[in-house]
Design a protein around this motif. Structure first.
Motif, short mmCIF file in Angstrom:
data_model
loop_
_atom_site.label_atom_id
_atom_site.label_comp_id
_atom_site.label_asym_id
_atom_site.label_seq_id
_atom_site.Cartn_x
_atom_site.Cartn_y
_atom_site.Cartn_z
N LEU A 174 0.86 -1.18 0.00
CA LEU A 174 0.00 0.00 0.00
C LEU A 174 0.90 1.22 0.00
O LEU A 174 1.72 1.41 0.90
CB LEU A 174 -0.90 0.01 1.24
CG LEU A 174 -1.94 1.15 1.29
CD1 LEU A 174 -2.97 0.98 0.16
CD2 LEU A 174 -2.65 1.16 2.64
N LEU A 175 0.74 2.08 -1.01
CA LEU A 175 1.64 3.21 -1.21
C LEU A 175 1.06 4.52 -0.70
O LEU A 175 1.40 5.60 -1.19
CB LEU A 175 1.99 3.33 -2.69
CG LEU A 175 2.66 2.11 -3.31
CD1 LEU A 175 3.03 2.37 -4.76
CD2 LEU A 175 3.88 1.68 -2.52
N ILE A 176 0.18 4.45 0.29
CA ILE A 176 -0.40 5.64 0.91
C ILE A 176 -0.62 5.35 2.38
O ILE A 176 -0.87 4.20 2.77
CB ILE A 176 -1.73 6.04 0.22
CG1 ILE A 176 -2.24 7.36 0.77
CG2 ILE A 176 -2.78 4.94 0.36
CD1 ILE A 176 -3.43 7.94 0.01
N ASP A 177 -0.51 6.38 3.22
CA ASP A 177 -0.75 6.21 4.64
C ASP A 177 -1.11 7.57 5.24
O ASP A 177 -0.72 8.62 4.72
CB ASP A 177 0.48 5.64 5.35
CG ASP A 177 0.14 4.88 6.63
OD1 ASP A 177 -1.06 4.88 7.02
OD2 ASP A 177 1.05 4.27 7.22
N LEU A 189 -1.66 15.89 11.50
CA LEU A 189 -1.93 14.68 10.72
C LEU A 189 -1.00 14.66 9.51
O LEU A 189 -0.79 15.70 8.87
CB LEU A 189 -3.39 14.65 10.25
CG LEU A 189 -4.44 14.46 11.36
CD1 LEU A 189 -5.83 14.75 10.81
CD2 LEU A 189 -4.37 13.04 11.92
N VAL A 190 -0.46 13.49 9.21
CA VAL A 190 0.54 13.34 8.16
C VAL A 190 0.00 12.44 7.06
O VAL A 190 -0.35 11.29 7.31
CB VAL A 190 1.84 12.75 8.73
CG1 VAL A 190 2.91 12.67 7.63
CG2 VAL A 190 2.34 13.55 9.93
N LEU A 191 -0.07 12.98 5.85
CA LEU A 191 -0.46 12.21 4.68
C LEU A 191 0.79 11.95 3.85
O LEU A 191 1.46 12.90 3.43
CB LEU A 191 -1.50 12.99 3.86
CG LEU A 191 -1.79 12.48 2.43
CD1 LEU A 191 -2.38 11.07 2.46
CD2 LEU A 191 -2.74 13.45 1.72
N ILE A 192 1.12 10.68 3.62
CA ILE A 192 2.28 10.35 2.81
C ILE A 192 1.86 9.39 1.70
O ILE A 192 0.95 8.58 1.87
CB ILE A 192 3.41 9.72 3.66
CG1 ILE A 192 2.95 8.43 4.33
CG2 ILE A 192 3.92 10.71 4.68
CD1 ILE A 192 4.06 7.72 5.10
N PHE A 193 2.51 9.51 0.57
CA PHE A 193 2.19 8.60 -0.55
C PHE A 193 3.34 8.57 -1.54
O PHE A 193 4.12 9.52 -1.64
CB PHE A 193 0.89 9.01 -1.24
CG PHE A 193 0.93 10.37 -1.90
CD1 PHE A 193 1.25 10.51 -3.24
CD2 PHE A 193 0.63 11.52 -1.17
CE1 PHE A 193 1.28 11.76 -3.84
CE2 PHE A 193 0.66 12.77 -1.76
CZ PHE A 193 0.98 12.90 -3.10
#
Length: 311
Positions: free
Chosen positions: A36-39, A107-111
């Motif tokens: 999964l390439l998003i978190d 909040l941290v959105l990474i992809f």
């Protein structure tokens, strides 16, 4: 200085210095089992890594919504005191400077880029968002009240989708990520402080650069190496070196190399090939081209001109 003493000096320098790299954090692709390439994470989740390495790079896109606190953060020499409703956006490879013990909440959105490109089939898709472009003037955005709540709610929905379901629906997550990127496009663009590095900081970097070059120029010729040691980008190092010393970082390193090459040609019997090896050029021909560029003559001709009796 005879040849044996020079060789001893070379061995001491070679054994003394080890290349220092800025830590690089990679995406944990199988954190949830399948790839999964998003978190989406709480900022607290990454603080352990930040405390260990306040200066670091990442291989992925990172978007952080600040929900509480006020603190200075730097991304690629752009600095701002961020606070609630601010957003920080970074591209892969950019350098983060955090406070050693960050108190911010968020909040941290990474992809990873392929997460979107596999659907949109456009290699320049992310570059269409101004806040993610490499040449953007600032990595910082700011939300109004309603937009902030909508964006925060969306991130929480994404987090729930990722955390609560064994089978991650990547189509839903991809749609949510696209919505998040569009919402960011509506945010207020804010500039950084305008002076990411004050005079004291600049002086510290310049002094560090000069000291490192003096110690290692025979071993290391790359601007990137010295920038990494200082935890800044090569472009920024060039900028402050030009402002402070009136030349580029590369030219400064080459001046040192050229001066040493002239000394070796003048006061030793080392051959051109041995000098090239001593100064860590890839080959003797590379050294000859370097020397000719700076002296307008090849090394052996320079040696002959120095050793010829004056008329």
């Amino acid at each position: 200085m005879n040849r044996d003493i020079l060789h001893f000096r070379y061995l001491c320098i070679r054994n003394r210095f080890i290349m220092k790299q800025i830590p690089l954090y990679k995406f944990h692709k199988r954190k949830y089992g399948t790839e999964l390439l998003i978190d989406v994470l709480d900022l607290d989740y990454i603080k352990t890594g930040i405390r260990r390495n306040p200066v670091h790079r990442e291989t992925f896109y990172c978007i952080i919504l600040i929900t509480d606190g006020r603190e200075e953060v730097t991304v690629n020499e752009h600095t701002r005191f961020v606070q609630a409703k601010d957003v920080i956006c970074s591209r892969p490879g950019e350098i983060w400077h955090w406070q050693p013990d960050p108190k911010l909440e968020g909040l941290v959105l990474i992809f990873e880029e392929p997460f979107l490109l596999s659907f949109f089939n456009d290699p320049h898709f992310l570059d269409r968002f101004a806040y993610l472009q490499a040449n953007r003037t600032s990595p910082f955005l700011h939300f109004g009240e309603s937009l902030n709540e909508r964006f925060r709610s969306l991130l929480m929905q994404m987090k729930t989708e990722i955390d609560d379901y064994t089978d991650k629906d990547q189509h839903i997550l991809r749609a949510m990520l696209y919505e998040a990127l569009v919402l960011l496009n509506r945010a207020e663009k804010v500039e950084d402080s305008g002076q990411p590095m004050n005079d004291i900081s600049t002086s510290r970097y310049i002094n560090g650069f000069i000291h490192s070059v003096e110690a290692e120029y025979m071993m290391r010729h790359e601007v990137e190496y010295y920038a990494d040691k200082l935890c800044i980008t090569p472009n920024y190092l060039n900028k402050i070196v030009r402002q402070s010393l009136g030349t580029t970082a590369k030219a400064y390193i080459h001046q040192k190399l050229f001066a040493e090459a002239k000394r070796l040609l003048s006061y030793t019997i080392l051959s051109v090939t041995e000098i090239a090896e001593w100064l860590h050029f890839d080959s003797a021909s590379h050294f000859v081209r370097f020397f000719r560029k700076h002296a307008d003559m090849p090394p052996l001709q320079y040696r002959q001109s120095i050793n010829s009796p004056q008329k």
